[in-house]
Every structure is written in structure tokens, then in C-alpha cells.
Design an enzyme around this catalytic site. Structure first.
Site, PDB file in Angstrom:
ATOM      1  N   SER A  79       0.797  -1.239   0.000  1.00  0.00           N
ATOM      2  CA  SER A  79       0.000   0.000   0.000  1.00  0.00           C
ATOM      3  C   SER A  79       0.828   1.288   0.000  1.00  0.00           C
ATOM      4  O   SER A  79       0.339   2.323   0.448  1.00  0.00           O
ATOM      5  CB  SER A  79      -0.960  -0.004   1.190  1.00  0.00           C
ATOM      6  OG  SER A  79      -0.257  -0.181   2.393  1.00  0.00           O
ATOM      7  N   TYR A 143      -0.871   1.582  -7.288  1.00  0.00           N
ATOM      8  CA  TYR A 143      -1.559   1.127  -6.075  1.00  0.00           C
ATOM      9  C   TYR A 143      -3.075   1.278  -6.249  1.00  0.00           C
ATOM     10  O   TYR A 143      -3.842   0.317  -6.098  1.00  0.00           O
ATOM     11  CB  TYR A 143      -1.056   1.936  -4.873  1.00  0.00           C
ATOM     12  CG  TYR A 143      -1.896   1.767  -3.636  1.00  0.00           C
ATOM     13  CD1 TYR A 143      -2.066   0.506  -3.058  1.00  0.00           C
ATOM     14  CD2 TYR A 143      -2.523   2.862  -3.039  1.00  0.00           C
ATOM     15  CE1 TYR A 143      -2.841   0.347  -1.914  1.00  0.00           C
ATOM     16  CE2 TYR A 143      -3.292   2.720  -1.895  1.00  0.00           C
ATOM     17  CZ  TYR A 143      -3.454   1.455  -1.347  1.00  0.00           C
ATOM     18  OH  TYR A 143      -4.228   1.289  -0.226  1.00  0.00           O
ATOM     19  N   GLY A 286       1.832  14.084  -7.529  1.00  0.00           N
ATOM     20  CA  GLY A 286       0.466  13.551  -7.542  1.00  0.00           C
ATOM     21  C   GLY A 286      -0.352  13.907  -6.306  1.00  0.00           C
ATOM     22  O   GLY A 286      -1.510  13.512  -6.209  1.00  0.00           O
TER      23      GLY A 286
HETATM   24  N1  LIG Z   1      -3.384   2.472   6.276  1.00  0.00           N
HETATM   25  C1  LIG Z   1      -4.198   3.213   5.528  1.00  0.00           C
HETATM   26  O1  LIG Z   1      -4.392   4.403   5.778  1.00  0.00           O
HETATM   27  C2  LIG Z   1      -4.942   2.583   4.360  1.00  0.00           C
HETATM   28  C3  LIG Z   1      -5.738   3.417   3.551  1.00  0.00           C
HETATM   29  C4  LIG Z   1      -6.430   2.838   2.490  1.00  0.00           C
HETATM   30  C5  LIG Z   1      -6.360   1.472   2.262  1.00  0.00           C
HETATM   31  N2  LIG Z   1      -5.568   0.692   3.051  1.00  0.00           N
HETATM   32  C6  LIG Z   1      -5.506  -0.747   2.769  1.00  0.00           C
HETATM   33  O2  LIG Z   1      -5.699  -1.451   3.979  1.00  0.00           O
HETATM   34  C7  LIG Z   1      -4.950  -2.653   3.979  1.00  0.00           C
HETATM   35  C8  LIG Z   1      -4.144  -2.754   5.254  1.00  0.00           C
HETATM   36  O3  LIG Z   1      -3.286  -1.624   5.360  1.00  0.00           O
HETATM   37  P1  LIG Z   1      -2.256  -1.485   6.580  1.00  0.00           P
HETATM   38  O4  LIG Z   1      -1.976  -0.031   6.738  1.00  0.00           O
HETATM   39  O5  LIG Z   1      -2.718  -2.272   7.723  1.00  0.00           O
HETATM   40  O6  LIG Z   1      -0.962  -2.172   5.931  1.00  0.00           O
HETATM   41  P2  LIG Z   1       0.106  -3.140   6.624  1.00  0.00           P
HETATM   42  O7  LIG Z   1       1.301  -3.141   5.720  1.00  0.00           O
HETATM   43  O8  LIG Z   1       0.305  -2.773   8.055  1.00  0.00           O
HETATM   44  O9  LIG Z   1      -0.605  -4.547   6.567  1.00  0.00           O
HETATM   45  C9  LIG Z   1      -0.629  -5.346   5.395  1.00  0.00           C
HETATM   46  C10 LIG Z   1      -0.452  -6.792   5.816  1.00  0.00           C
HETATM   47  O10 LIG Z   1      -0.498  -7.615   4.643  1.00  0.00           O
HETATM   48  C11 LIG Z   1       0.570  -8.548   4.681  1.00  0.00           C
HETATM   49  N3  LIG Z   1       0.919  -8.874   3.290  1.00  0.00           N
HETATM   50  C12 LIG Z   1       1.457  -8.054   2.348  1.00  0.00           C
HETATM   51  N4  LIG Z   1       1.632  -8.726   1.192  1.00  0.00           N
HETATM   52  C13 LIG Z   1       1.181  -9.990   1.409  1.00  0.00           C
HETATM   53  C14 LIG Z   1       1.127 -11.159   0.600  1.00  0.00           C
HETATM   54  N5  LIG Z   1       1.561 -11.166  -0.678  1.00  0.00           N
HETATM   55  N6  LIG Z   1       0.637 -12.303   1.142  1.00  0.00           N
HETATM   56  C15 LIG Z   1       0.197 -12.324   2.431  1.00  0.00           C
HETATM   57  N7  LIG Z   1       0.242 -11.252   3.246  1.00  0.00           N
HETATM   58  C16 LIG Z   1       0.725 -10.087   2.735  1.00  0.00           C
HETATM   59  C17 LIG Z   1       1.686  -7.847   5.435  1.00  0.00           C
HETATM   60  O11 LIG Z   1       2.636  -8.729   6.025  1.00  0.00           O
HETATM   61  C18 LIG Z   1       0.900  -7.066   6.491  1.00  0.00           C
HETATM   62  O12 LIG Z   1       0.713  -7.818   7.660  1.00  0.00           O
HETATM   63  C19 LIG Z   1      -4.122  -2.655   2.709  1.00  0.00           C
HETATM   64  O13 LIG Z   1      -4.760  -3.466   1.755  1.00  0.00           O
HETATM   65  C20 LIG Z   1      -4.145  -1.196   2.263  1.00  0.00           C
HETATM   66  O14 LIG Z   1      -4.062  -1.080   0.875  1.00  0.00           O
HETATM   67  C21 LIG Z   1      -4.843   1.216   4.096  1.00  0.00           C
END
Ligand SMILES: NC(=O)c1ccc[n+]([C@@H]2O[C@H](COP(=O)([O-])OP(=O)(O)OC[C@H]3O[C@@H](n4cnc5c(N)ncnc54)[C@H](O)[C@@H]3O)[C@@H](O)[C@H]2O)c1
Length: 331
Positions: A79, A143, A286
Site C-alpha cells: 500500500s 496502487y 500527484g
Molecule cells: N493504512 C491506511 O491508511 C490505508 C488506507 C487505504 C487502504 N488501506 C488498505 O488497507 C490494507 C491494510 O493496510 P495497513 O496499513 O494495515 O498495511 P500493513 O502493511 O500494516 O498490513 C498489510 C499486511 O499484509 C501482509 N501482506 C502483504 N503482502 C502480502 C502477501 N503477498 N501475502 C500475504 N500477506 C501479505 C503484510 O505482512 C501485512 O501484515 C491494505 O490493503 C491497504 O491497501 C490502508
């Protein structure tokens, strides 16, 4: 009732795991631990953890074979907006191939419900603010494009196979569990609250403000910050909505209010009682001036309302976690 949470060792996933298991669901976590932390599940946890890469359909299937999931909550993936521009292969691999693997397994194992972590990045440059779900979807980086691709795939699975789903379009997620033991631990860290607190903790000299010449009252970007605990609760309501036969679709998940970067810095200073040194840097490519969600639809569909998403509560909860874990879960 068994629920699979992918990315359940990540910042958002771990909060959802805790919320769903507190509500009585049997939670299974799938995570490759590429950026997540096993410690986030807690020492006394009784969750099954599958360490598997979403891109590896065979590994992921071993988890489906041993459980009867009623829902997949899919938060796992990559992300970082900037990284996605330079490395589209990794983003399409983890976010598109990984998600399509999961959808194929949901069809094969007859999993009826799916919650997807989507993002406001799928809107691109907003044509009007607050942003409604029917705003044009024109993401400006890989993304956002990978997330939009999966929203389209979900609509196709709904039509073809009757999969019930909600795509939750998160705005800027921040804060930490009020208990102080669950929070953000990313490396690199790109989020504003943790980086402000790293300055307060003496781990960084100053916080860079990317652009002070935006057409906003104080010249810094305005974003919609939603508390991670409010966001986790929305997933519980979303799951109940699907279990009760509610409609599928996409919902904004934000606070519905905008705050500038300088507002956030002031809230962080108030929470930790220290001043946070800032320096001005150039705009990031961006970057748009204002991103704020219209949250009328999620209020109506899920009867959800933000409860902890005011800046002072977000900052106080985040600081409680960082004061206890100044260098993340390992400290
Ligand atoms: N944090 C934000 O503000 C935000 C905003 C919009 C969307 N999101 C979405 O929310 C979700 C979680 O975000 P986050 O901030 O907790 O991110 P994060 O990086 O803390 O958590 C992502 C998790 O996914 C796991 N992961 C990554 N690639 C993987 C794979 N190929 N196979 C298995 N596990 C995998 C990582 O080990 C991690 O535990 C993401 O999909 C992100 O796109 C987050």
C-alpha cells in the site's frame, strides 16, 4: 462461525482480528509477515495463523481446505503509493494476483461473503469534495489501479457467482487500539501521526511537511483521518450486514471531516506534551490538496458512525501506543 482475515498481522488487519474475535467469530489469519508482526496478535491469542503468500495459490488453498469460512476479510497487500509507481510488478502481483487467487478459492470452497480493503486512492484527483462513491474512478498510481481492478473483479464475481461483498474505501487510517498494545509499526513509515511521534521521541530531527503552497487555509494538505478502531468496528458491522442479506457494493470509510497537516501536528504536540520540529519540503508528485469522504452511504447501510475519529482522540490513542512501544512491537 469462521472468518479468514488476510493481512491480519498488519496495522489495520490486527485491529479487525481483535474486533471480530471479541464479537465471537473464530478468526483465522493469513499473512506472509512481509510487513506485519506476529506480536500484533497478542501473546494469549487463540487465532490460527497461516504464514503464506497470497500469490501462492497452493499455499493459500491449504488454509481453505482446513476451514469452512463464512467470510474472507481481505486486508493483505502492498500500500505504498510512491513505491507502486516504481515497482508495478510487485503491486499487481500482491494486490491483483493475490486477490484473484483468493476470489477463485472463495468460489471453489463456496465462501459466501467478502470484505475488501479498498482505498480513496481509486478516485484520483477529486472533482468535488466531499467525495461520494459515485465520483469518477481515475486512480493516478499503480496502487490505486490494483485496488480498482479488484473492485471490478468483485462486481464480476457478484454477477457470475453470487458472491456478497463490500469494498470499503478507507481514507487515512490512524490512531491505535485504546489499550495501548496495538498500533502502527511500518518500515519505512510514510504515515503522518507515527512520523510526528518519531520526532517527539527523538528518533528523527524533524517532520517534513510536503508542500505549504496548497490552496487550503494554512497551505498544507487536508485529509480525512479515520480512527483504526472505528474502522475495525465498521468491519464488524459490514460482516453483519452481509450475513443479514444486505446489498453488496462500495462504501467510503472515513470520518467525513478534513484536517490539515498542521492541525495533525498540533494534535500530536498536545497528546505528547512536546513540540514537534517541522521543516518544509517540496510537494510529493500527484499529491492533491483536499481529500474528504462523503460518508452518508456507510452511515445509512451499516448504521456506522465515527466515535473516536476526532484528531485529539486519534493522537492520544496513538501516543499511548508509541510511548509504550517507541520502536514498534519489538520494544
Ligand atoms: N493504512 C491506511 O491508511 C490505508 C488506507 C487505504 C487502504 N488501506 C488498505 O488497507 C490494507 C491494510 O493496510 P495497513 O496499513 O494495515 O498495511 P500493513 O502493511 O500494516 O498490513 C498489510 C499486511 O499484509 C501482509 N501482506 C502483504 N503482502 C502480502 C502477501 N503477498 N501475502 C500475504 N500477506 C501479505 C503484510 O505482512 C501485512 O501484515 C491494505 O490493503 C491497504 O491497501 C490502508
Amino acid at each position: 462461525m469462521e472468518v479468514l482475515v488476510t493481512g491480519g498481522c498488519g496495522f489495520i488487519g490486527a485491529h479487525i482480528v481483535r474486533e471480530l474475535s471479541a464479537a465471537g467469530f473464530l478468526v483465522v489469519v493469513l499473512d506472509d509477515l512481509s510487513s506485519g508482526h506476529i506480536e500484533s496478535l497478542g501473546s494469549s491469542c487463540d487465532f490460527s495463523l497461516y504464514q503464506a503468500d497470497l500469490r501462492d495459490a497452493i499455499e493459500v488453498e491449504s488454509c481453505f481446505r482446513q476451514h469452512m469460512f463464512q467470510c474472507v476479510v481481505h486486508t493483505g497487500g502492498l500500500s505504498l503509493h510512491g513505491e507502486s509507481v516504481d515497482d508495478p510488478e510487485s503491486y499487481y502481483g500482491a494486490n491483483v494476483i493475490g486477490s484473484l487467487n483468493l476470489l477463485a478459492l472463495c468460489k471453489q470452497y463456496e465462501v459466501p461473503h467478502f470484505l475488501f480493503s479498498s482505498t480513496c486512492a481509486i478516485y484520483g484527483h477529486p472533482q468535488q469534495v466531499p467525495i461520494r462513491e459515485d465520483h469518477p474512478l481515475l486512480p493516478t498510481n499503480s496502487y490505486g489501479r490494483t485496488k480498482l481492478a479488484i473492485e471490478h473483479a468483485l462486481a464480476s464475481y457478484r454477477e457470475a457467482h453470487g458472491l456478497n461483498y463490500l469494498a470499503l474505501r478507507y481514507f487515512n487510517t490512524a490512531g491505535a487500539h485504546p489499550g495501548g498494545d496495538l498500533g502502527e509499526d511500518h518500515e519505512p513509515e510514510t504515515h503522518l501521526f507515527p512520523n510526528a511521534f518519531r520526532v517527539a521521541l527523538g528518533q528523527r530531527e524533524q517532520l517534513t511537511i510536503h508542500g505549504r503552497d496548497f490552496p487550503t487555509p494554512d497551505g498544507t494538505c487536508i485529509r480525512d483521518y479515520v480512527h483504526v478502531q472505528d474502522l475495525a468496528r465498521a468491519h464488524l458491522l459490514a460482516l453483519r450486514h452481509l450475513l443479514n442479506g444486505g446489498p453488496s457494493g462500495s462504501l467510503n470509510l472515513g470520518s467525513g471531516r478534513g484536517h490539515s497537516v498542521l492541525d495533525v501536528v498540533r494534535a500530536c504536540e498536545k497528546a505528547c506534551g512536546k513540540s514537534i520540529r517541522i521543516q518544509e519540503g517540496p510537494r510529493r508528485p500527484g499529491e492533491v490538496p483536499v481529500l474528504v469522504a462523503d460518508i452518508a452511504r456507510i452511515r445509512e447501510w451499516l448504521h456506522w458512525t465515527p466515535e473516536r475519529s476526532d484528531l485529539d482522540t486519534i493522537a492520544a490513542d496513538a501516543w499511548r501506543y508509541f510511548a509504550r512501544h517507541p520502536r514498534g512491537y519489538k520494544s
